[in-house]
Design a protein around this motif. Structure first.
Motif, PDB file in Angstrom:
ATOM      1  N   ARG A  38       0.831  -1.212   0.000  1.00  0.00           N
ATOM      2  CA  ARG A  38       0.000   0.000   0.000  1.00  0.00           C
ATOM      3  C   ARG A  38       0.859   1.251   0.000  1.00  0.00           C
ATOM      4  N   GLN A  39       2.064   1.139   0.585  1.00  0.00           N
ATOM      5  CA  GLN A  39       2.988   2.275   0.625  1.00  0.00           C
ATOM      6  C   GLN A  39       3.931   2.298  -0.580  1.00  0.00           C
ATOM      7  N   GLY A  40       3.755   1.342  -1.476  1.00  0.00           N
ATOM      8  CA  GLY A  40       4.617   1.271  -2.651  1.00  0.00           C
ATOM      9  C   GLY A  40       6.020   0.794  -2.343  1.00  0.00           C
ATOM     10  N   LEU A  41       6.180   0.052  -1.246  1.00  0.00           N
ATOM     11  CA  LEU A  41       7.492  -0.411  -0.809  1.00  0.00           C
ATOM     12  C   LEU A  41       7.695  -1.882  -1.179  1.00  0.00           C
ATOM     13  N   PRO A  42       8.942  -2.299  -1.380  1.00  0.00           N
ATOM     14  CA  PRO A  42       9.202  -3.698  -1.721  1.00  0.00           C
ATOM     15  C   PRO A  42       9.013  -4.624  -0.524  1.00  0.00           C
ATOM     16  N   THR A  43       8.651  -5.854  -0.806  1.00  0.00           N
ATOM     17  CA  THR A  43       8.583  -6.901   0.219  1.00  0.00           C
ATOM     18  C   THR A  43       9.825  -7.789   0.182  1.00  0.00           C
ATOM     19  N   VAL A  44      10.725  -7.485  -0.707  1.00  0.00           N
ATOM     20  CA  VAL A  44      11.968  -8.229  -0.928  1.00  0.00           C
ATOM     21  C   VAL A  44      13.130  -7.325  -0.532  1.00  0.00           C
ATOM     22  N   PRO A  45      14.167  -7.838   0.138  1.00  0.00           N
ATOM     23  CA  PRO A  45      14.392  -9.235   0.490  1.00  0.00           C
ATOM     24  C   PRO A  45      13.623  -9.664   1.731  1.00  0.00           C
ATOM     25  N   SER A  46      13.444 -10.961   1.822  1.00  0.00           N
ATOM     26  CA  SER A  46      12.991 -11.592   3.052  1.00  0.00           C
ATOM     27  C   SER A  46      14.188 -12.315   3.653  1.00  0.00           C
ATOM     28  N   THR A  47      13.952 -13.091   4.678  1.00  0.00           N
ATOM     29  CA  THR A  47      15.007 -13.993   5.159  1.00  0.00           C
ATOM     30  C   THR A  47      14.550 -15.427   4.947  1.00  0.00           C
TER      31      THR A  47
END
Length: 257
Positions: free
Chosen positions: A204-213
Motif C-alpha cells: 500500500r505504501q509502494g514499498l518492496p517486500t523483498v528481500p525476506s530472510t
C-alpha cells in the motif's frame, strides 16, 4: 568477510535487478539485468564500474540488458552450464559449487534446476545473501517450465538448508499474490497471518517486500513447508506422503490460482 553493498533496482512491471558492490576492491556485479538503462544510471550516480553480470537463468526478463551493458562497460557475463547457450553474451560458464570472486567477496554457485534446466543461485555465504532468481520467491517459487516437481523440490530443499539468517533476494515482486495463495493452504498459521498483513502494508505504501530472510520463508512459504499438517490436510495427503508429492500438489494448485 566483505561488507558488500546491495542496490535493489525495480524495473519493468515487477522485476528486481541487483547491483552488488564490493567496496574494498571497487568491483561491482549486476544480477539478472532485465534492461540496461536503469543499471547504467545507477552505476553513473555512484561512480561504480560494472565488472560482472551474474545471470541466474536465460529468460529474457533476466538477460535482455546483457549485451548493451557488456558493450558499454566491457563487463564479463557469467552463467551456469545448463543455460549457457541461451544466455546472451556469456563469457564464463560455471558449474555447481564453483566459486566466483567479486572483489574481496565470494559467490558460491548453486545449481537449482526446475524453473529452467540450468538455473543458478548465487550464494554469498559470508554476507548472508542469496540471489535466487526465479527458483524461490518471497512466499512462493517459480513455475516448472523445464523441470519436474521432483527436481524443483530437490532445488528448494537445498536452499531451505541454508542458514535461516540468509537474506533472500529474489527476482520478482510477487509477494502479495503469493500471500493470498498461501493463506488458502495454511490459514491458521499465525506467522503467515502476520506476514500477510505486513506485505499488504508495504505494498500500500509502494514499498518492496523483498528481500525476506530464509527464516521467514521456512515459517510461512507453503512451497518450503511440506511437513505442515494443515497443508497436508488441505491437500488430502497423509503423513506418509513424500515431501516432493506435497510440493507437487501445492505447485499444481498455484498454477491454477
Amino acid at each position: 568477510m566483505s561488507n558488500i553493498e546491495i542496490l535493489q533496482l525495480s524495473v519493468l512491471e515487477d522485476n528486481y535487478v541487483y547491483l552488488i558492490h564490493e567496496p574494498v576492491s571497487g568491483v561491482t556485479a549486476a544480477v539478472d539485468p532485465a534492461v540496461a538503462a536503469p543499471v547504467l544510471e545507477a552505476l553513473n550516480e555512484r561512480g561504480w564500474k560494472l565488472d560482472f553480470i551474474l545471470n541466474t537463468h536465460h529468460h529474457a526478463d533476466h538477460t535482455d540488458g546483457n549485451l548493451e551493458l557488456k558493450r558499454i562497460t566491457g563487463c564479463q557475463v557469467i552463467g551456469l552450464a545448463g543455460d549457457a547457450e541461451r544466455i546472451p553474451g556469456i563469457d564464463r560458464v560455471v558449474a555447481d559449487n564453483d566459486s566466483v570472486a567479486i572483489g574481496e567477496a565470494t559467490a558460491r554457485v548453486l545449481a537449482v534446476p526446475g524453473h529452467t534446466r540450468g538455473h543458478a543461485a548465487w550464494w554469498f555465504e559470508d554476507e548472508h545473501a542469496l540471489f535466487c532468481g526465479d527458483t524461490l520467491f518471497a512466499l512462493g517459487c517459480g513455475r516448472l517450465f523445464e523441470g519436474d516437481a521432483e527436481q524443483m523440490w530437490q532445488s528448494l530443499d537445498r536452499l531451505r538448508r541454508l542458514p535461516p539468517e540468509t537474506h533472500v533476494y529474489c527476482a520478482h515482486e510477487y509477494t502479495e499474490a503469493n500471500a493470498r495463495f498461501a493463506l488458502t493452504l495454511e490459514a491458521e498459521n499465525p506467522e503467515l497471518q502476520g506476514r500477510a498483513r505486513q506485505v499488504d502494508r508495504l505494498r500500500r505504501q509502494g514499498l518492496p517486500t523483498v528481500p525476506s530472510t530464509l527464516g521467514d520463508e521456512l515459517a510461512t512459504n507453503p512451497f518450503l513447508r511440506p511437513e505442515s499438517a494443515e497443508i497436508r490436510a488441505h491437500l488430502g495427503l497423509d503423513a506418509d506422503a513424500g515431501d516432493a508429492k506435497v510440493f507437487a500438489a501445492v505447485r499444481s494448485l498455484k498454477d491454477c490460482f
